[in-house]
Design an enzyme around this catalytic site. Structure first.
Site, short mmCIF file in Angstrom:
data_model
loop_
_atom_site.label_atom_id
_atom_site.label_comp_id
_atom_site.label_asym_id
_atom_site.label_seq_id
_atom_site.Cartn_x
_atom_site.Cartn_y
_atom_site.Cartn_z
N GLN A 1 -8.28 -3.51 -1.90
CA GLN A 1 -7.45 -3.58 -0.69
C GLN A 1 -7.52 -2.25 0.03
OE1 GLN A 1 -4.49 -3.77 -3.98
NE2 GLN A 1 -3.06 -3.46 -2.29
N GLU B 1 -6.37 -0.96 -6.19
CA GLU B 1 -6.29 -1.06 -7.66
C GLU B 1 -7.65 -1.25 -8.33
OE1 GLU B 1 -3.40 -4.07 -8.57
OE2 GLU B 1 -1.74 -2.82 -7.89
N ASP C 1 5.48 -3.39 -1.96
CA ASP C 1 5.33 -4.40 -0.91
C ASP C 1 6.52 -4.35 0.04
OD1 ASP C 1 3.83 -5.01 -3.23
OD2 ASP C 1 3.67 -7.13 -2.71
C1 BGC Z 1 -1.66 -5.70 -5.26
C2 BGC Z 1 -0.51 -4.72 -5.18
C3 BGC Z 1 0.78 -5.49 -4.91
C4 BGC Z 1 0.98 -6.58 -5.95
C5 BGC Z 1 2.18 -7.43 -5.66
C6 BGC Z 1 -1.36 -6.75 -6.31
O1 BGC Z 1 -2.37 -7.69 -6.32
O2 BGC Z 1 -2.85 -5.03 -5.59
O3 BGC Z 1 -0.73 -3.79 -4.15
O4 BGC Z 1 1.84 -4.61 -4.93
O5 BGC Z 1 -0.15 -7.41 -5.95
O6 BGC Z 1 2.05 -8.08 -4.44
#
Ligand code: BGC
Length: 743
Positions: free
Chosen positions: A581, A468, A341
Site C-alpha cells: 500500500q 506492510e 485506519d
Molecule cells: C493494512 C493496514 C490496516 C489493516 C486494517 C491491513 O491489511 O495493511 O494498514 O491498518 O489492514 O485495515
C-alpha cells in the site's frame, strides 16, 4: 431466481444496519435453505472477550492476550408459517425480490413476492433499523400481504443466546479460533417482553438483550432461547404486521444493564415503528446537511459514495468506550479491532463534517492513554505512550510484531488527527482537556527511540511503515515525515496552550513531567530529521535499504497469487521492492510538504511497485494522481475505491466492509478532486476535477460555519459567515458566494 451463496454472504455485509453501537449483519430473519452458509452476526462496538495469544516461540514484550469483538445474542430470528408450510425463499418460486438500504432514512428493506410450493402467493416486506437516536435500540418490522391465500399464519419471533463467533483458520485477516465467547446466565420472559443476559468469562462483561413486540404473543422458553408465537388468520388482499423492538445494554456502559435496558425498552415500546422511523429521518437530515456529496450526472457514483459516507456514520463509536473497527460493525474481519485506519482514513470525514463525533473518536486515545503508557514501558521506553497497533480496550493485540507493534507511525497518525482537528476547529477546550497531553506523550517516544548520527541527523531505526510488505527498516520515509510534523506541532501546541491558559499548561507539564528542555529537544529532532534521497532518481526512498533491493517479478506473478500475503512467506516479500500500500506518497499527500516535481517523480517510481493488496491503497493513489493532474488515473483509482465493497473487489467483503476505504472514497473526492488540506493558516483548496465527472459538491464544517464547495465548470464556494480560505495558495475572503477559475 438462483441464489449464490457467495453473494448472500457479501450481501449480509453490504446490507448491514448499524449505528456505531449495534451492528446487525443483513442475515435473512428466517434463514437460508439447507447447504447455504451464513455468518449470522450481531456486534456491540467495544464489547469484547479477552483471549490468549498462542505463540510457538514467544519473546519479551509480546502481548499475551488480545481482545476480540463478541457475536452477541441473535435477535433476528423470525419464522413464518403459512398454514402448513414454512416460509423459505429457497423453496417455491420467487416472483420478485428487492433489497434496499435507504441511507437517507436509515432503514433497510427486503421485499419479496413469493409463491409457496403449494401455490400460496404472498408479498412480504422486512424492515429493520438500528436507531441513531437511541443507540441501544434496534427495530424489525414485517408486513405480510396475502395475494391468494386464506387461512392461518404464524409468526414465531425469537432471541437466541446460543451464539458463536465466525472462524477461518486459513485467512490471517479473520480469527482462526475462539468461536464460543459468550455464556448465557439468565433468561426471563413473559408474553410481552423477554431478555437474555450473557457474560464473557474472562473480561467479565455482561450484555443484556431485551425484546418486546407490538402485541403480546404466546411465549415459549427453551434453553438459552425464547420464542414468541403470534397466530393470525389472513384473507386474500389483507396485510398482517409484526414489529419487534430490541434493546442491547452492556456492563461496560451501564452498571445495571438489565434495569437500564428495561427502561429503554419500555420507552421504545411507547412509539410505533413509524414514530421511530421519523426520528431517524430527522437525525439523518441533520447529518446529510454537512455530509452529502453530490455527484453531477452519475447516479451510481453518487450512490456508491454516499453509501460509503453512511457506513462511516454507521460504524463510528459515539461514546467514550468505542472507536471504529476496521470492518465497522458489519463483520468479524480483524476481530473488531481499531487501527490507524481511524485517524488517517476515517477521521478526516468526521473532522470536516461532524466535529462532535470526531472529538469523541479522538478522545478514545485519551481514555486509553494509561494502557499506551504501560505499553511504552514494556517496549523499553522510559517516558511517553506507545499507541497499540490494534486494540479494543487499549492494550496491544497484535501478535505479529513486524507488521504490528513495529508500526510506530501510529503514534504520529493519532497526533496528526489531533492537530488537524485543532487547526480546523480552534477548540481550546479540547487542547486543554486532553489534546496536548496525548500529542505530547505520543511525541516523547520519538526522542527515546530516535538518535542523532555523527552528522547530526535524527534517525529512526527498526520500524515498519504503512507498507506492510517492507518490514523493520531504518528511516522509513512515512514514519520520519509524520514524526517530524508531530514533534514540530507538539512544540507549537504547547506554546498555544501556554498563551491561552498558563495555569493549565503548567499543571499539565507538572503532571506529565514535561519541560521546556524536552520541547527544545523535540524541535531540534524535528529540524534534523533524516530522509533518504536518491539524487540520481530525484526520489525520496521509502527507507535506507529500499534502493538496494531487487524488484518484485510482477510479470511472472499470476493474478491468483494476489494478495501476496496469502501466497508467499513474509521474508520473500520483505526482501523485494514491492509495496502492499501507499507509504512515502501518503506522507507527502497528508503533509503537502514536497515540491510538485519531486512528488511526481515519487508517484512514477512507487506506483508500479504497488500491489494495492491493502484496501487502504487505491484511494491514496487516486489523491496522488489528482495532485499531479493525472485525471484519468485519479478517476480509475477512485472508481476502484468507491466500488471496492459493492463489487467485492478484494473477495473478502463477506468478512465486513473496508471502512478505511470508505473514508478513502470521501478523501479521494474532498482531498483528491477538491485538493483540500487543513493547514496552520486555514483551509486550502487545490481543485482538479477529472473529465469523467461533470461535477461534484461537498460541504465542510469550518469551525462551526458551513462552507459549500462545488466543482463544475468553475469552482464555486458558498459560505454562511465570512471566512478566509486559500485556493491554489491565493488567499480569499469568502463572503456568501464566490467563483474562481480552474488552474
Ligand atoms: C493494512 C493496514 C490496516 C489493516 C486494517 C491491513 O491489511 O495493511 O494498514 O491498518 O489492514 O485495515
Amino acid at each position: 431466481m438462483k441464489w449464490s451463496n457467495e453473494q448472500l454472504l457479501v450481501d449480509e455485509t453490504l446490507y448491514f444496519t448499524g449505528n456505531g453501537y449495534i451492528g446487525l449483519r443483513g442475515n435473512f430473519e428466517e434463514g437460508y435453505g439447507t447447504g447455504f452458509d451464513s455468518i449470522r452476526g450481531t456486534y456491540i462496538n467495544g464489547f469484547y472477550e479477552t483471549i490468549d495469544i498462542a505463540y510457538g516461540e514467544s519473546a519479551y514484550g509480546f502481548p499475551k492476550t488480545a481482545q476480540k469483538m463478541v457475536n452477541v445474542t441473535d435477535t433476528q430470528d423470525l419464522r413464518i408459517i403459512i398454514g402448513d408450510e414454512d416460509l423459505s425463499f429457497f423453496t417455491g418460486e420467487i416472483i420478485d425480490f428487492k433489497r434496499d438500504l435507504d441511507i437517507y432514512k436509515g432503514i433497510s428493506t427486503r421485499k419479496v413476492h413469493w409463491k409457496s410450493p403449494k401455490g400460496r402467493e404472498l408479498k412480504l416486506t422486512f424492515y429493520r433499523m438500528t436507531s441513531f437516536v437511541t443507540l441501544e435500540l434496534a427495530l424489525f418490522k414485517v408486513t405480510l400481504e396475502s395475494i391468494n391465500y386464506e387461512g392461518p399464519v404464524f409468526f414465531i419471533s425469537g432471541i437466541n443466546g446460543d451464539v458463536e463467533n465466525y472462524i477461518n483458520p486459513n485467512d490471517p485477516r479473520v480469527a482462526s479460533g475462539h468461536g464460543k465467547l459468550l455464556t448465557v446466565t439468565e433468561v426471563k420472559a413473559n408474553e410481552k417482553i423477554g431478555s437474555i443476559t450473557s457474560e464473557t468469562k474472562r473480561s467479565g462483561h455482561r450484555v443484556t438483550t431485551l425484546v418486546g413486540h407490538s402485541n403480546p404473543g404466546q411465549v415459549d422458553e427453551h434453553l438459552n432461547k425464547v420464542e414468541w408465537a403470534f397466530s393470525k388468520t389472513i384473507r386474500q388482499g389483507q396485510t398482517e404486521t409484526l414489529t419487534k423492538y430490541v434493546v442491547f445494554t452492556d456492563s461496560i456502559r451501564h452498571e445495571e444493564p438489565y434495569k437500564a435496558g428495561r427502561d429503554l425498552l419500555e420507552q421504545a415500546l411507547g412509539l410505533t415503528f413509524e414514530d421511530h422511523a421519523s426520528r431517524q429521518k430527522k437525525y439523518l437530515d441533520d447529518f446529510w446537511k454537512y455530509s452529502k456529496i453530490r455527484v453531477k450526472g452519475n447516479v451510481s457514483i453518487d450512490e456508491a459514495l454516499n453509501y460509503s459516507v453512511y457506513q462511516l456514520l454507521s460504524s463510528a463509536g459515539k461514546d467514550p468506550f468505542s472507536n471504529i473497527c476496521a470492518k465497522g460493525l458489519s463483520g468479524e474481519g480483524y476481530e473488531g479491532h481499531y487501527f490507524w485506519d481511524t485517524e488517517v482514513y476515517m477521521l478526516p470525514f468526521f473532522t470536516l463534517t461532524n466535529p462532535k463525533i470526531a472529538k469523541n473518536l479522538l478522545k478514545f486515545r485519551y481514555e486509553t492513554l494509561p494502557y499506551a503508557r504501560e505499553r511504552a514501558k514494556e517496549m523499553g521506553h522510559n517516558k511517553g505512550a506507545k499507541v497499540p497497533w490494534r486494540t479494543i480496550k487499549g492494550t496491544e493485540c497484535s501478535a505479529y510484531f513486524p507488521a504490528g507493534s513495529a508500526q510506530y507511525h501510529i503514534n504520529s497518525d493519532v497526533a496528526f488527527a489531533y492537530i488537524q482537528y485543532y487547526l480546523l476547529h480552534k477548540d481550546m477546550d479540547f487542547l486543554k482537556a486532553f489534546g496536548l497531553e496525548v500529542v505530547y506523550e505520543t511525541a516523547r517516544i520519538w526522542l527515546d527511540m530516535g538518535h542523532f548520527n555523527d552528522d547530526g541527523d535524527f534517525m529512526i531505526h527498526c520500524v515498519t511503515g504503512p507498507d506492510e510488505y517492507t518490514a523493520i527498516v531504518n528511516n522509513n520515509y512515512y514514519t520520519n515525515a509524520m514524526a517530524k510534523y508531530h514533534l514540530t506541532w507538539t512544540v507549537r501546541l504547547a506554546k498555544d496552550l501556554r498563551d491561552f491558559d498558563e495555569d493549565a499548561y503548567e499543571s499539565l507539564m507538572e503532571r506529565i513531567q514535561g519541560s521546556l528542555d524536552e520541547l527544545s529537544q523535540m524541535e531540534i529532532a524535528a529540524r534534523s530529521m533524516y530522509f533518504e534521497y536518491d539524487e540520481k532518481l530525484g526520489v525520496f526512498m521509502q527507507d535506507d535499504s529500499f534502493m538496494n533491493k531487487p524488484s518484485w517479478d510482477f510479470s511472472n506473478t499470476p493474478k491468483d497469487k494476489y494478495p501476496l500475503l496469502l501466497h508467499y512467506h513474509p521474508l520473500t516479500i520483505y526482501r523485494h521492492k514491492v509495496l502492499k500500500q501507499a507509504d512515502t506518497l501518503l506522507a507527502m499527500l497528508l503533509l503537502d510538504d514536497v515540491q510538485m516535481d519531486v512528488f511526481e517523480r515519487c508517484y512514477d517510481y512507487y506506483e508500479p511497485l504497488t500491489t494495492h493488496d491493502s484496501s487502504l491503497s487505491p484511494c491514496v493513489y487516486s489523491m496522488a494522481a489528482s495532485r499531479i493532474k493525472r485525471s484519468h488515473k485519479a478517476y480509475e483509482f477512485f472508481n476502484k475505491t468507491v466500488r471496492l465493497d459493492l463489487d467485492n473487489l478484494h473477495h473478502n467483503t463477506k468478512d465486513g466492509l473496508h471502512i478505511a476505504n470508505a473514508g478513502g472514497a470521501y478523501m479521494a473526492v474532498v482531498y483528491g478532486f477538491g485538493g483540500l488540506r487543513i493547514k496552520a493558516d486555514g483551509i486550502h483548496l487545490n481543485p482538479h476535477l477529472p473529465e469523467e465527472l461533470e461535477g461534484v459538491a461537498f460541504s465542510v464544517n469550518y469551525g462551526g460555519t458551513l462552507i459549500h464547495v462545488e466543482l463544475g465548470d468553475k469552482i464555486i464556494v458558498n459560505g454562511e459567515l465570512e471566512v478566509k480560505l486559500y485556493i491554489y495558495d491565493r488567499p480569499y475572503v469568502l463572503k456568501g458566494h464566490m467563483e474562481v477559475n480552474y488552474e
